[in-house]
Enzyme design. Structure first.
Site, PDB file in Angstrom:
ATOM      1  N   LYS A   1       1.727  -3.965   6.464  1.00  0.00           N
ATOM      2  CA  LYS A   1       2.206  -3.859   5.072  1.00  0.00           C
ATOM      3  C   LYS A   1       3.710  -3.606   5.036  1.00  0.00           C
ATOM      4  O   LYS A   1       4.444  -4.245   4.288  1.00  0.00           O
ATOM      5  CB  LYS A   1       1.443  -2.758   4.327  1.00  0.00           C
ATOM      6  CG  LYS A   1      -0.034  -3.065   4.127  1.00  0.00           C
ATOM      7  CD  LYS A   1      -0.245  -4.345   3.335  1.00  0.00           C
ATOM      8  CE  LYS A   1      -1.687  -4.756   3.227  1.00  0.00           C
ATOM      9  NZ  LYS A   1      -1.888  -6.081   2.631  1.00  0.00           N
TER      10      LYS A   1
ATOM     11  N   SER B   1       0.829  -1.207   0.000  1.00  0.00           N
ATOM     12  CA  SER B   1       0.000   0.000   0.000  1.00  0.00           C
ATOM     13  C   SER B   1       0.857   1.248   0.000  1.00  0.00           C
ATOM     14  O   SER B   1       1.943   1.273   0.602  1.00  0.00           O
ATOM     15  CB  SER B   1      -0.866  -0.021   1.260  1.00  0.00           C
ATOM     16  OG  SER B   1      -1.469   1.237   1.442  1.00  0.00           O
TER      17      SER B   1
ATOM     18  N   TYR C   1      -2.489  -1.528  10.641  1.00  0.00           N
ATOM     19  CA  TYR C   1      -2.642  -1.972   9.246  1.00  0.00           C
ATOM     20  C   TYR C   1      -1.396  -1.608   8.440  1.00  0.00           C
ATOM     21  O   TYR C   1      -0.807  -2.433   7.748  1.00  0.00           O
ATOM     22  CB  TYR C   1      -3.893  -1.325   8.624  1.00  0.00           C
ATOM     23  CG  TYR C   1      -3.890  -1.383   7.124  1.00  0.00           C
ATOM     24  CD1 TYR C   1      -4.184  -2.566   6.459  1.00  0.00           C
ATOM     25  CD2 TYR C   1      -3.555  -0.255   6.358  1.00  0.00           C
ATOM     26  CE1 TYR C   1      -4.140  -2.617   5.075  1.00  0.00           C
ATOM     27  CE2 TYR C   1      -3.516  -0.305   4.983  1.00  0.00           C
ATOM     28  CZ  TYR C   1      -3.809  -1.494   4.347  1.00  0.00           C
ATOM     29  OH  TYR C   1      -3.756  -1.550   2.982  1.00  0.00           O
TER      30      TYR C   1
END
Ligand code: UFG
Length: 336
Positions: free
Chosen positions: A151, A123, A147
Site C-alpha cells: 500500500k 489503508s 501487505y
C-alpha cells in the site's frame, strides 16, 4: 461515468458497485474470484439490475489491456489486491506479485485506452505516528507487513506517475470497514477463520465459532483493549463515489483522503454493541496481544468533509445491525 470496478466482487468493491449504480454511474465489474464468489454478482444485480461483468485476472497485462480496449471506461476504481496482513508475512511474494501486478496492468491499460481517472484503495495501516488522530499530512508512514508495504509503495508509485502524466488519482486511506448492505444481501465473507474482529463476532453469534479471543487487555486505553476507527462499508462505498466525482472535475493530479468516523471504539465496546444488535450472548476470553497490533488508531476525516463533502453517517449500532443481518440471513456467507 462508465467506471471499471477492478476487484468489484470483493467486500468493498461490491458495495461500491451498488452505490455507483445508485448514483447514476455505470459500474463495469472485473474480478477473478480469487477471494470472492460469482454469487456476489447475482446479489449486486438483485439490488441494481443487470451489470456488465468480466472474469479477468488483472495481473495478466494483456488480458487487462484487452478488457480496457473493449469496455473503454472513463474511470477506474482499483480494489483488486490481496489484503490479509498475517498471510502477507507468510507469503510475501504472492502479495508483491499480485498487488503490484494488478496496479501495473491497470496503469498500462489506462495509458493505452486513454482512461484518466484512478481511485486507489490504500489503508490506514500506513500511519506510523504515536498518537491518533492521523491526518493525511502526517509524515511518519510505516510498512509493518508486506501487505502494508504494497500500500505504501503503491501510493509512492502513483504519486510519481501522477507527477509525470495528466492522470487524476485519488489515494483512499481506509480505517476499519465493517457492516454490510442494509438489505442483508451483501456483506463480508472471509474464507476460513476470520482475522478481523467484526466477522469473527458475527461468526460467534451465528454459532460457527465458540467464543471471541480478545487480543490483549493491557494496552494503555480506557478498558485496556485496542481502539479502532470502525467505518460502515456503505459510508465507504459512498466515499468512492464522492472521490470519483471530485477527480472528474479535472483539477487534481493526486490527492490523499482519509476515510473514517474520527472516533475510536474498543474491542470490548464493539463486542457489547454486537451483543445488543444480535440479542445473543457473545462469549469471550482475554488472550495475549497479537503481534503487530497498535494500541489505537483513528482518523482525522476533516479533509474528506471539506474537499468531498463526505462524512460518515452510520453509527456503530448500524454497523453491528447490518453485519448481523447479513450473517443471520447468510450463515455460510455467499456459500449460503
Ligand atoms: N481482535 C481481537 N480478536 C480477534 C480479531 C481482532 O481482539 O479475533 C482485535 C485486534 O487485536 C484489534 C481489533 O480487534 O485490536 C481490530 O482488529 P482487525 O483485525 O479487525 O483490524 P486491524 O485494525 O488489525 O486491521 C485492519 C485491516 C487491515 C488494515 C488495518 C488498518 O484488517 O487490512 O485495519 O489499520 F491494514
Amino acid at each position: 461515468m462508465r467506471v471499471l470496478v477492478a476487484g468489484g466482487a470483493g467486500y468493498i468493491g461490491s458495495h461500491t458497485a451498488v452505490q455507483l449504480a445508485e448514483a447514476g454511474h455505470t459500474p463495469i465489474i472485473a474480478d477473478n474470484f480469487a477471494n470472492s464468489s460469482p454469487e456476489v454478482i447475482t446479489r449486486i444485480e438483485s439490488l441494481v439490475g443487470k451489470v456488465e461483468f468480466h472474469e479477468v485476472d488483472l495481473t495478466d497485462r494483456r488480458a487487462t489491456a484487452e478488457l480496457f480496449a473493449s469496455c473503454r471506461p472513463d474511470a477506474v476504481i482499483h480494489f483488486a489486491a490481496l489484503k490479509a496482513v498475517g498471510e502477507s508475512v507468510e507469503r510475501p511474494l504472492d502479495y508483491y506479485e499480485t498487488n503490484f501486478g494488478t496496479l501495473f496492468s491497470v496503469l498500462g491499460a489506462m495509458k493505452e485506452a486513454g482512461t484518466k481517472i484512478l481511485v486507489f484503495s490504500s489503508s490506514a495501516t500506513v500511519y506510523g505516528g504515536d498518537h491518533p488522530p492521523f491526518t493525511e499530512e502526517d509524515e511518519e508512514l510505516v510498512a509493518l507487513s508486506p501487505y502494508g508495504y504494497t500500500k505504501l509503495a503503491s501510493e509512492r508509485i502513483l504519486t510519481d506517475v501522477a507527477a509525470a502524466t495528466d492522470l487524476h488519482i485519488g489515494l483512499l486511506r481506509y480505517f476499519n470497514p465493517v457492516g454490510g448492505h442494509p438489505s442483508g444481501t451483501m456483506g463480508e465473507d472471509p474464507r476460513g477463520i476470520p482475522n478481523n474482529l467484526m466477522p469473527y463476532l458475527s461468526q460467534v453469534a451465528v454459532g460457527r465459532r465458540e467464543k471471541l479471543t480478545v487480543f490483549g487487555d493491557d494496552y494503555p486505553t480506557p478498558d485496556g483493549t485496542c481502539l479502532r476507527d470502525y467505518l460502515h462499508v456503505m459510508d465507504l462505498a459512498d466515499a468512492h463515489v464522492a472521490a470519483l466525482e471530485r477527480l472528474a472535475k479535472g483539477d487534481i493530479s493526486v490527492r490523499t483522503w482519509n476515510f473514517g468516523t474520527g472516533k475510536g471504539t474498543s474491542v470490548l465496546e464493539l463486542r457489547e454493541a454486537f451483543e445488543k444488535a444480535c440479542g445473543r450472548p457473545i462469549p469471550y476470553e482475554i488472550g495475549p496481544r497479537r503481534a503487530g497490533d497498535r494500541a489505537d488508531s483513528w482518523a482525522d476525516p476533516s479533509r474528506a468533509e471539506e474537499e468531498l463533502g463526505w462524512k460518515a453517517s452510520r453509527t456503530i449500532d448500524d454497523m453491528c445491525a447490518d453485519s448481523w443481518r447479513w450473517q443471520s440471513m447468510n450463515p455460510r456467507g455467499y456459500g449460503q
